[in-house]
Design a protein around this motif. Structure first.
Motif, PDB file in Angstrom:
ATOM      1  N   LYS A 112       0.815  -1.215   0.000  1.00 57.34           N
ATOM      2  CA  LYS A 112       0.000   0.000   0.000  1.00 57.34           C
ATOM      3  C   LYS A 112       0.851   1.269   0.000  1.00 57.34           C
ATOM      4  O   LYS A 112       0.350   2.345  -0.340  1.00 57.34           O
ATOM      5  CB  LYS A 112      -0.944  -0.008   1.203  1.00 57.34           C
ATOM      6  CG  LYS A 112      -2.021  -1.085   1.129  1.00 57.34           C
ATOM      7  CD  LYS A 112      -2.823  -0.958  -0.159  1.00 57.34           C
ATOM      8  CE  LYS A 112      -3.839  -2.054  -0.330  1.00 57.34           C
ATOM      9  NZ  LYS A 112      -4.571  -1.951  -1.615  1.00 57.34           N
ATOM     10  N   ILE A 165       4.251   0.327  -5.208  1.00 60.40           N
ATOM     11  CA  ILE A 165       3.570   0.131  -6.486  1.00 60.40           C
ATOM     12  C   ILE A 165       3.147  -1.329  -6.597  1.00 60.40           C
ATOM     13  O   ILE A 165       3.987  -2.240  -6.543  1.00 60.40           O
ATOM     14  CB  ILE A 165       4.481   0.521  -7.658  1.00 60.40           C
ATOM     15  CG1 ILE A 165       4.999   1.948  -7.462  1.00 60.40           C
ATOM     16  CG2 ILE A 165       3.725   0.420  -8.997  1.00 60.40           C
ATOM     17  CD1 ILE A 165       6.189   2.294  -8.317  1.00 60.40           C
ATOM     18  N   LYS A 180       9.461   6.931  -6.761  1.00 58.97           N
ATOM     19  CA  LYS A 180       8.175   6.672  -7.417  1.00 58.97           C
ATOM     20  C   LYS A 180       7.076   6.554  -6.361  1.00 58.97           C
ATOM     21  O   LYS A 180       7.256   5.891  -5.341  1.00 58.97           O
ATOM     22  CB  LYS A 180       8.239   5.404  -8.280  1.00 58.97           C
ATOM     23  CG  LYS A 180       9.165   5.550  -9.491  1.00 58.97           C
ATOM     24  CD  LYS A 180       9.042   4.363 -10.424  1.00 58.97           C
ATOM     25  CE  LYS A 180      10.008   4.480 -11.593  1.00 58.97           C
ATOM     26  NZ  LYS A 180       9.663   5.600 -12.504  1.00 58.97           N
ATOM     27  N   GLU A 181       5.935   7.178  -6.657  1.00 56.30           N
ATOM     28  CA  GLU A 181       4.836   7.218  -5.696  1.00 56.30           C
ATOM     29  C   GLU A 181       4.029   5.926  -5.708  1.00 56.30           C
ATOM     30  O   GLU A 181       3.962   5.214  -6.720  1.00 56.30           O
ATOM     31  CB  GLU A 181       3.914   8.402  -6.017  1.00 56.30           C
ATOM     32  CG  GLU A 181       4.579   9.761  -5.855  1.00 56.30           C
ATOM     33  CD  GLU A 181       3.622  10.897  -6.129  1.00 56.30           C
ATOM     34  OE1 GLU A 181       2.460  10.613  -6.525  1.00 56.30           O
ATOM     35  OE2 GLU A 181       4.025  12.065  -5.967  1.00 56.30           O
ATOM     36  N   ARG A 203       1.020   3.409  -6.006  1.00 58.07           N
ATOM     37  CA  ARG A 203      -0.162   3.355  -6.868  1.00 58.07           C
ATOM     38  C   ARG A 203      -0.419   1.909  -7.272  1.00 58.07           C
ATOM     39  O   ARG A 203       0.412   1.029  -7.040  1.00 58.07           O
ATOM     40  CB  ARG A 203       0.011   4.221  -8.110  1.00 58.07           C
ATOM     41  CG  ARG A 203       1.039   3.717  -9.115  1.00 58.07           C
ATOM     42  CD  ARG A 203       1.162   4.704 -10.269  1.00 58.07           C
ATOM     43  NE  ARG A 203       1.938   4.196 -11.381  1.00 58.07           N
ATOM     44  CZ  ARG A 203       3.266   4.267 -11.471  1.00 58.07           C
ATOM     45  NH1 ARG A 203       3.952   4.803 -10.476  1.00 58.07           N
ATOM     46  NH2 ARG A 203       3.885   3.792 -12.529  1.00 58.07           N
ATOM     47  N   GLU A 204      -1.575   1.698  -7.881  1.00 58.30           N
ATOM     48  CA  GLU A 204      -1.898   0.401  -8.464  1.00 58.30           C
ATOM     49  C   GLU A 204      -1.753   0.495  -9.979  1.00 58.30           C
ATOM     50  O   GLU A 204      -2.184   1.471 -10.594  1.00 58.30           O
ATOM     51  CB  GLU A 204      -3.322  -0.031  -8.113  1.00 58.30           C
ATOM     52  CG  GLU A 204      -3.463  -0.640  -6.743  1.00 58.30           C
ATOM     53  CD  GLU A 204      -4.799  -1.344  -6.548  1.00 58.30           C
ATOM     54  OE1 GLU A 204      -5.612  -1.343  -7.501  1.00 58.30           O
ATOM     55  OE2 GLU A 204      -5.031  -1.881  -5.463  1.00 58.30           O
TER      56      GLU A 204
END
Length: 616
Positions: free
Chosen positions: A284, A287, A512-513, A515-516
């Motif tokens: 969570k 990625i 990197k943030e 996300r799904e």
């Protein structure tokens, strides 16, 4: 009775059987010579390689003909249809010679031997794979006429043969030659002699003998010598693959540390808060790829594709040539510290001869008496190794946990979460009516233990303040099935449905943030992501992989390569296109039942090109 006299009626079918087998052996050698000439090998091969090729080719088809036509003879004699024996033999000869003749054209073009799937693609592909011009059709008809004439002349000549002595001698030569060729191949294979091991690859339907364990038990070779031979093959560049197509040009790059944390046999749907609470919490914050596939339903092909960026069909070539994974060699060229820590032996499958063959001092056998201990030691060994690395030096680590594959976990309340679980596994009890719930519960308990090992590694990275410059990849080599589709499939290696080939993928990538990612990805995409971004490799991706950067959502394929021990296929969104054990295309839905859509995939020309791209 002298051999010059005519044989009795009862002996004539046996003589015809031997003659037929010799005839097919001679034709197979002749047509095989055409094929290797088209490949430019006649001049390049030594006389010994040519002798080995002739012995293996002639011997193989002598044995095939002897067995198949012999069974036809017995069947027809049983039903007192002796008069059909010559006709049956002639039909068999016609089909075999047509196949061999066609293969002499197919193999030099595609570096793969003709099979039923290719015939389906040719005749049912609507001209997308192979189109037939009028001159081509005329030429094919001409070949068929010539083949029919040759067979007719053979049977006419066979009627005049009245003795068995010379026929028996030739038959014995064929059989002994075949035995010699197989044993010599086995000896060449254990010594990584590519002059020997590349020969049977040019022969359709060849299944050469391997005797590594026999040679080791007899004391003729040892594991250290095998590893030394593997290193020698890499040093002299005698691999039978052109991989990469051009030498890698790499400079700069972000040079992050890289850690692959893989759990053997981990299904995609285990990444949940109740089964893997630690990894789920980690996902969570990073990625998560929700539509990710391994490229194999077994460890061999899944891990091979991960480290090479190539389909599993290249496994055999990599094994015979001791070809390492491009990811490992690129990291070695960039002076990375490399540590491999597995809870299972690395010679079953033979990763020490393939993807890790360039790593000196590779530990093949894990520490520990069972998978639970071995996984714990793998994590401990990684931590000790990592602390030995000098500050500022990049590292690549691969931790491969095996306890889930063994369905094993410590018998402690902490891991006995899912109940009731199957305490005494007996695979003989598995059937289509067997309740999978206790078996699945045991599996989940093993996953819970693996999750704790992952958490130990992640905590270690946090404590050592390594997360800001370390890429962490969490995934699996393949999934596992518990009769999900009610077709009595258990475990893995049996089909290409989601339970067996869809796996979780979580990536922590500095900068990197979280996300799904929902588009289709596979293990083939990791190498073409890491090489350019981390190592600064500027080569076109096709130089070393058939995948693409995992970050690119555009122009993605809507299918993935999948490989098995005896099956290959392609997973599409709504069906699975299979090359089955008979070598035929089979169209199945996502539950492995027949699919209504029987269309030949329009990506097949692309597949054929990629499956020959890296072959010499």
């Amino acid at each position: 009775m002298k051999s010059t006299k005519h044989l009795s009626g009862s002996s004539r079918p046996f003589l015809l059987l031997l003659l037929n087998s010799i005839f097919i052996a001679i034709i197979s050698i002749a047509l095989g010579a055409v094929s290797i000439n088209a490949l430019g090998l006649c001049a390049a091969w030594s006389w010994f390689q040519k002798l080995l090729f002739a012995a293996f080719t002639g011997g193989a088809y002598f044995v095939y003909s002897l067995v198949i036509v012999g069974l036809l003879f017995l069947l027809l004699k049983l039903f007192r249809l002796n008069y059909l024996i010559p006709m049956a033999a002639a039909l068999f000869d016609f089909l075999v010679i047509v196949y061999l003749a066609a293969d002499t054209f197919v193999y030099p073009m595609y570096r793969t031997h003709l099979n039923l799937a290719m015939l389906q693609m040719t005749f049912l592909g609507g001209g997308r794979i192979v189109s037939f011009s009028l001159p081509m059709i005329v030429e094919i008809i001409g070949y068929l006429v010539v083949i029919s004439t040759v067979i007719a002349l053979f049977f006419k000549a066979a009627r005049r043969v009245s003795g068995v002595k010379i026929v028996g001698i030739i038959s014995l030569v064929c059989l002994l030659g075949f035995i010699w060729a197989n044993v010599y191949y086995a000896w060449g294979f254990v010594h990584f002699d590519t002059r020997v091991t590349t020969v049977p690859e040019k022969i359709p339907l060849a299944r050469p003998l391997r005797m590594n364990n026999v040679f080791i038990k007899l004391g003729l070779v040892n594991r250290d010598a095998i590893n030394a031979n593997s290193q020698k093959i890499q040093a002299d560049g005698s691999s039978n693959m052109k991989y990469p197509l051009e030498p890698l040009t790499c400079h700069g790059g972000k040079r992050y540390n890289i850690l692959f944390l893989f759990v053997d046999t981990l299904r995609y749907d285990m990444l949940t808060a109740d089964v893997m609470p630690n990894t789920y919490a980690f996902s969570k914050k990073n990625i998560t790829f929700t539509n990710h596939y391994s490229n194999g339903n077994n460890t061999r092909h899944g891990i091979f594709s991960l480290f090479t960026g190539l389909p599993g069909s290249y496994w055999k070539k990599a094994l015979t040539g001791s070809t390492p994974g491009i990811l490992i060699t690129a990291l070695q060229d960039a002076h990375y510290n490399i540590g491999i820590f597995a809870g299972a032996p690395l010679d079953m499958p033979e990763f020490h001869k393939t993807i890790f063959s360039s790593i000196k001092g590779l530990r093949i056998d894990p520490r520990g008496d069972n998978s639970v201990e071995s996984d714990k030691f793998a994590v401990e060994d990684f931590e000790k190794w990592q602390q030995s690395i000098k500050n500022g030096e990049p590292f690549f680590g691969f931790i491969f946990l095996d306890s889930v594959h063994a369905y094993d976990f410590p018998r402690e309340p902490k891991y006995e979460v899912f109940k009731p679980y199957w305490k005494n596994v007996n695979h003989l009890e598995l059937s289509n009516s067997f309740d999978p719930a206790p078996y699945l519960a045991r599996y989940k308990n093993a996953v819970r233990y693996a999750d704790d090992q992952i958490e130990n590694v992640l905590k270690f990275l946090e404590e050592k303040k390594l997360m800001d410059n370390t890429i962490v990849v969490i995934s699996s080599d393949h999934g596992d099935e518990f009769n999900d589709n009610k077709l009595n499939y258990w475990s893995h290696g049996g089909n290409f449905t989601d339970p067996q080939v869809k796996v979780p993928l979580v990536i922590h990538w500095p900068g990197k943030e979280a996300r799904e990612v929902n588009y289709l990805t596979s293990h083939l995409d990791l190498v073409p992501t890491i090489l350019p971004e981390v190592l600064g490799c500027t080569n076109p991706t096709k130089d070393y992989s058939v995948g693409q950067s995992i970050w690119e959502p555009e122009n993605r394929r809507d299918w993935v390569y999948v490989s098995g021990y005896s099956l290959d296929g392609f997973v599409e969104p709504d069906r699975i296109v299979l090359i089955n054990r008979a070598g035929m295309l089979e169209h199945l839905d996502k539950t492995f039942r027949p699919a209504p859509d029987k269309d030949i995939p329009n990506y097949m020309p692309e597949v054929l090109e990629e499956l020959r791209r890296y072959s010499k």
